[in-house]
Design a protein around this motif. Sequence first.
Motif, PDB file in Angstrom:
ATOM      1  N   VAL A  46       0.846  -1.185   0.000  1.00  0.00           N
ATOM      2  CA  VAL A  46       0.000   0.000   0.000  1.00  0.00           C
ATOM      3  C   VAL A  46       0.886   1.240   0.000  1.00  0.00           C
ATOM      4  O   VAL A  46       2.113   1.143   0.050  1.00  0.00           O
ATOM      5  CB  VAL A  46      -0.945   0.035   1.226  1.00  0.00           C
ATOM      6  N   ASN A  85       5.850  -0.868  -1.787  1.00  0.00           N
ATOM      7  CA  ASN A  85       4.894  -1.071  -2.870  1.00  0.00           C
ATOM      8  C   ASN A  85       5.706  -1.307  -4.141  1.00  0.00           C
ATOM      9  O   ASN A  85       6.323  -0.392  -4.677  1.00  0.00           O
ATOM     10  CB  ASN A  85       4.017   0.183  -2.988  1.00  0.00           C
ATOM     11  N   TRP A 145      -2.102   4.907  -5.289  1.00  0.00           N
ATOM     12  CA  TRP A 145      -0.918   4.442  -4.571  1.00  0.00           C
ATOM     13  C   TRP A 145       0.367   4.849  -5.298  1.00  0.00           C
ATOM     14  O   TRP A 145       1.359   4.155  -5.264  1.00  0.00           O
ATOM     15  CB  TRP A 145      -0.960   2.918  -4.392  1.00  0.00           C
ATOM     16  N   SER A 203       4.116   7.489  -1.626  1.00  0.00           N
ATOM     17  CA  SER A 203       4.044   7.153  -0.207  1.00  0.00           C
ATOM     18  C   SER A 203       5.101   7.940   0.564  1.00  0.00           C
ATOM     19  O   SER A 203       6.267   8.005   0.152  1.00  0.00           O
ATOM     20  CB  SER A 203       4.274   5.654   0.002  1.00  0.00           C
TER      21      SER A 203
END
Length: 329
Positions: free
Chosen positions: A195, A220, A232, A235
């Motif tokens: 994620v 990820n 996504w 991050s």
Amino acid sequence: MNNSLHHKGIVTKMLLAATVTMSLLCTGLSLSSCGNSSDMPAAPDYSDTTQWYVSDRQAPADVFYIISTETGDYTLPDGRVCHWADTYNDSLRAPLYAEMLGVDTLVSGNLNFYSPYYRQCSLQSFESDSLTKERMAVASDDVRRAFNYYLEHQNGGRPFILAGYSQGGLIMLQLLKEMTEETYGRLIAAYAIGVAIPETGPHVVPAKGADDTGVTICYNSVRDKNCAMRGWERSTVAINPVNWSTDSTRATLITEPSPLLPVEQQKKDTMTIHLDTASGLLFVEGFTAQDYILPLIGVEGNYHSREIWLYRDLLRENMALRASRKLGK
């Protein structure tokens, strides 16, 4: 047990999970136990042992694992469509159990392993943000109740690891933000697998290395930045699970590429893994197996379905290391 036979058994279980799930997603399943007057399945009762997968190894630390999406929309006898797993239906439980068993065997090592069945929302629920927000509320509430039950009745005050994969990772982050300071004080680490974490929050402390505790590990895996799934793409919390570096240092990973074939039938890939510090995505070079693309939401070159398999040995070793640090060993 012979290592080859051991892994072959695990691969078979994971293949079963994938086969059942794809059958649900592609053809639908007519079931009679998803409720009579509503399309909402019955809420799991976490005092019922059938609503848990547990491996109690009498260890001094636990793993609390939240499974990924193993459910597709399916049709009820009256023609309505159900968007949540029925945790009391054997057909829908089968892929949930297979993931629990596979992950337990691959990464938990000597740690105790607890994983609740929950009314996860279907893969179709991730086709839009509005559907995701609406349907994830049920799944999140189930896991919240399960986690509270675990803390009160199963944990016994031991340090614990939180881990969640995909849908489970998103729910895990919510648990992390909501937990009390006393509970957080026993957290070994939180693994948000596959994620993205757009921003930090309460108790979301980015891991900086291989053995810090009370931290969040997130990665990820993609071929390049164009292969990230919608939502996504970036991050703020990210680490390379091969060298446990938060910079762009490259690391070599040599392993079998697929969880769907016996390892003895596979040629190992030699992959180069590095973190793209601008996006927080984990770039994977040298993956040569035929790519598996998730139905409905997948992108070619996104290795979402491989996030545990590729790094399984590293995850198992790292969980043991962080647990030992937390226990003062």
